[in-house]
Design a protein around this motif. Structure first.
Motif, PDB file in Angstrom:
ATOM      1  N   ARG A 221       0.842  -1.270  -0.097  1.00  0.00           N
ATOM      2  CA  ARG A 221      -0.012   0.002   0.032  1.00  0.00           C
ATOM      3  C   ARG A 221       1.060   1.302  -0.106  1.00  0.00           C
ATOM      4  NH1 ARG A 221      -5.090   0.188   1.065  1.00  0.00           N
ATOM      5  NH2 ARG A 221      -5.106   1.883   2.299  1.00  0.00           N
ATOM      6  N   ALA A 222       2.052   1.233   0.407  1.00  0.00           N
ATOM      7  CA  ALA A 222       2.990   2.308   0.394  1.00  0.00           C
ATOM      8  C   ALA A 222       3.777   2.342  -0.895  1.00  0.00           C
ATOM      9  CB  ALA A 222       3.767   2.250   1.640  1.00  0.00           C
ATOM     10  N   SER A 223       3.157   2.216  -1.728  1.00  0.00           N
ATOM     11  CA  SER A 223       3.667   1.970  -3.241  1.00  0.00           C
ATOM     12  C   SER A 223       2.532   2.394  -4.252  1.00  0.00           C
ATOM     13  CB  SER A 223       4.014   0.294  -3.606  1.00  0.00           C
ATOM     14  OG  SER A 223       4.754   0.209  -4.543  1.00  0.00           O
ATOM     15  N   ILE A 224       3.131   3.050  -5.502  1.00  0.00           N
ATOM     16  CA  ILE A 224       2.167   3.420  -6.554  1.00  0.00           C
ATOM     17  C   ILE A 224       2.425   2.160  -7.599  1.00  0.00           C
ATOM     18  CG2 ILE A 224       1.882   5.051  -8.539  1.00  0.00           C
ATOM     19  CD1 ILE A 224       3.463   7.324  -6.301  1.00  0.00           C
ATOM     20  N   THR A 225       0.920   1.767  -7.697  1.00  0.00           N
ATOM     21  CA  THR A 225       1.056   0.753  -8.639  1.00  0.00           C
ATOM     22  C   THR A 225      -0.231   1.080  -9.689  1.00  0.00           C
ATOM     23  OG1 THR A 225       1.164  -0.566  -6.899  1.00  0.00           O
ATOM     24  CG2 THR A 225       0.529  -1.575  -9.093  1.00  0.00           C
ATOM     25  N   ALA A 226       0.124   1.033 -11.167  1.00  0.00           N
ATOM     26  CA  ALA A 226      -0.560   1.436 -12.260  1.00  0.00           C
ATOM     27  C   ALA A 226      -1.011   0.430 -13.059  1.00  0.00           C
ATOM     28  CB  ALA A 226      -0.229   2.635 -12.486  1.00  0.00           C
ATOM     29  N   GLU A 227      -2.323   0.851 -13.826  1.00  0.00           N
ATOM     30  CA  GLU A 227      -2.522   0.029 -14.950  1.00  0.00           C
ATOM     31  C   GLU A 227      -2.156   1.100 -16.277  1.00  0.00           C
ATOM     32  OE1 GLU A 227      -6.118  -2.137 -17.586  1.00  0.00           O
ATOM     33  OE2 GLU A 227      -6.304  -1.370 -15.740  1.00  0.00           O
ATOM     34  N   LEU A 228      -1.345   0.353 -17.227  1.00  0.00           N
ATOM     35  CA  LEU A 228      -0.966   1.606 -18.405  1.00  0.00           C
ATOM     36  C   LEU A 228      -1.838   0.810 -19.686  1.00  0.00           C
ATOM     37  CD1 LEU A 228       2.817   1.564 -17.884  1.00  0.00           C
ATOM     38  CD2 LEU A 228       1.038   2.809 -16.952  1.00  0.00           C
ATOM     39  N   ASN A 229      -2.120   1.935 -20.360  1.00  0.00           N
ATOM     40  CA  ASN A 229      -2.883   1.600 -21.651  1.00  0.00           C
ATOM     41  C   ASN A 229      -2.283   2.421 -22.770  1.00  0.00           C
ATOM     42  OD1 ASN A 229      -5.618  -0.310 -21.008  1.00  0.00           O
ATOM     43  ND2 ASN A 229      -5.324   1.211 -19.426  1.00  0.00           N
TER      44      ASN A 229
END
Length: 399
Positions: A221-229
């Motif tokens: 949770r102390a991390s930035i996670t993303a989905e890329l399109n």
């Protein structure tokens, strides 16, 4: 009778004797920074599901932690063992912090350093080493994790340009990055007539590039996670990493990141053990300290033993890597052992803390939750088991 002065885990196994003075100095410098700048805030970041990557990156760059194992272009050029020890101190605070540094240096920067042109290296690496620019690494897709060769992301030629279409998933730093290293199949190449995996440098402000931060996580949770399109993202001809060709290119970068995890996961385990030992010495149960009970000492002894064995293996693998002798199978052995034992240590330490162990006042359940992800990413435990199985038997059981 007064209890004897307790020994630290590293004193118990005398691992400092295996390190060079410079390596100990780097470790201690990172530990001091982590204690001052990271540890006081990490529980709040975890609870809020956020991480100030932009704010902290320049400070991490100033310490030389971004791409620290790479040479030139503003990188520190330090030993693999020193890098591993730095990862250990960062992950002793939180796996998400080590992940941010790992993705920046071992994945994005390593891809550019190893496969990029001189122009690409000069354009991106100095700013990334300083923490002025952030990178991410896009290999995993929504339907393809352990089998990256099945990826659907495609880069097609259109005149002198490339046009990128597809999606990537679980991308650390993805929504705050300036540059994304994206792996895609190209059109059938002229030699073999088949698609080839190539790496592309994709500015995140390019039209058609969309990054969506992922929320509702119970881990990292102390991390930035993303989905890329990528929807028709047009890239110039020189966006391709010229030295990248085939799936072996991104997998080699993953090997660098896995090496950091060999050390890093043990940092989380050590932090859990330290918390459990301290708690057991101060917590009284039936009129004496919890630490004075045989069952508690048996638990701590067994957990410490697994930590110590893991630490000895990690240092050994670091020495092999520094000599240029480390194999992919050995990295798999280290990653499998460190993550599997670390999560077991975190869970058992939670039992020593009882109900207090489920709160953010103590680090153990936070580490355990994070290690659920660390056990899986950069190759699941099962993938590394099969890698070792193939090495031992000569038979490929992946298909």
């Amino acid at each position: 009778m007064a209890p004897d002065t307790p020994r630290t885990l590293d004193e118990l196994f005398a691992t400092d004797a295996l390190l060079q003075p410079e390596e100990r100095e780097i470790r201690d410098t990172v530990a001091a920074f982590a204690a001052r700048r990271l540890r006081p805030h990490v529980a709040d970041w975890f609870e809020a599901g956020t991480f100030p990557a932009r704010e902290l990156a320049p400070e991490l760059g100033e310490l030389g932690l971004l791409g620290m194992h790479l040479d030139g272009y503003g990188c520190a050029g330090l030993s693999a063992t020193a890098y591993g020890l730095a990862c250990q101190e960062l992950e002793a605070v939180d796996s998400g912090i080590r992940s941010m540094v790992s993705v920046q240096g071992s994945l994005a920067m390593t891809a550019i350093h190893r496969y990029g042109s001189e122009e690409q290296k000069q354009q991106w690496l100095p700013g990334m080493a300083a923490g002025e620019l952030l990178g991410c690494f896009g290999l995993t897709e929504p339907d393809f994790g352990s089998n990256p060769g099945g990826m659907r992301t495609r880069a097609k030629r259109d005149g002198d340009d490339w046009v990128l279409d597809g999606a990537k998933m679980w991308i650390t730093n993805g929504s705050v990055a300036d540059i994304a290293v994206i792996w895609a199949y190209t059109d059938p190449d002229e030699e073999g007539g088949r698609p080839v995996v190539r790496g592309f440098l994709v500015p995140t402000d390019a039209p058609g590039f969309v990054a969506r931060e992922m929320h509702r996580k119970l881990s990292l949770r102390a991390s930035i996670t993303a989905e890329l399109n990528f929807d028709g993202v047009r890239l110039p001809a020189d966006a391709v990493l010229p030295g990248s060709r085939g799936l072996s290119s991104p997998l080699a970068c993953l090997g660098e990141a896995r090496f950091g995890i060999v050390f890093g996961a043990l940092g989380a385990a050590r932090d859990c053990l330290a918390a459990a030992i301290e708690y057991s010495r101060s917590r009284e149960v039936f009129d004496k300290p919890l630490a004075a009970y045989q069952l508690t000492q048996a638990k701590l002894a067994d957990l410490a033993l697994e930590y110590g064995k893991g630490q000895l293996l990690a240092i050994h693998l670091g020495r092999l890597k520094d000599r240029g002798e480390l194999t992919a199978e050995q990295v798999s052995a280290g990653k499998l052992n460190s993550t599997r034992e670390a999560i077991a240590i975190a869970r058992e330490c939670r039992t020593i803390l009882g109900a207090n162990g489920i709160t953010l006042d103590y680090p153990v359940l936070r580490h355990a939750n994070n290690l659920e992800s660390v056990l899986t990413y950069e190759g699941t435990a099962e993938v590394h088991q099969l890698t070792l199985g193939k090495a031992l038997t000569g038979s490929n059981a992946f298909r």
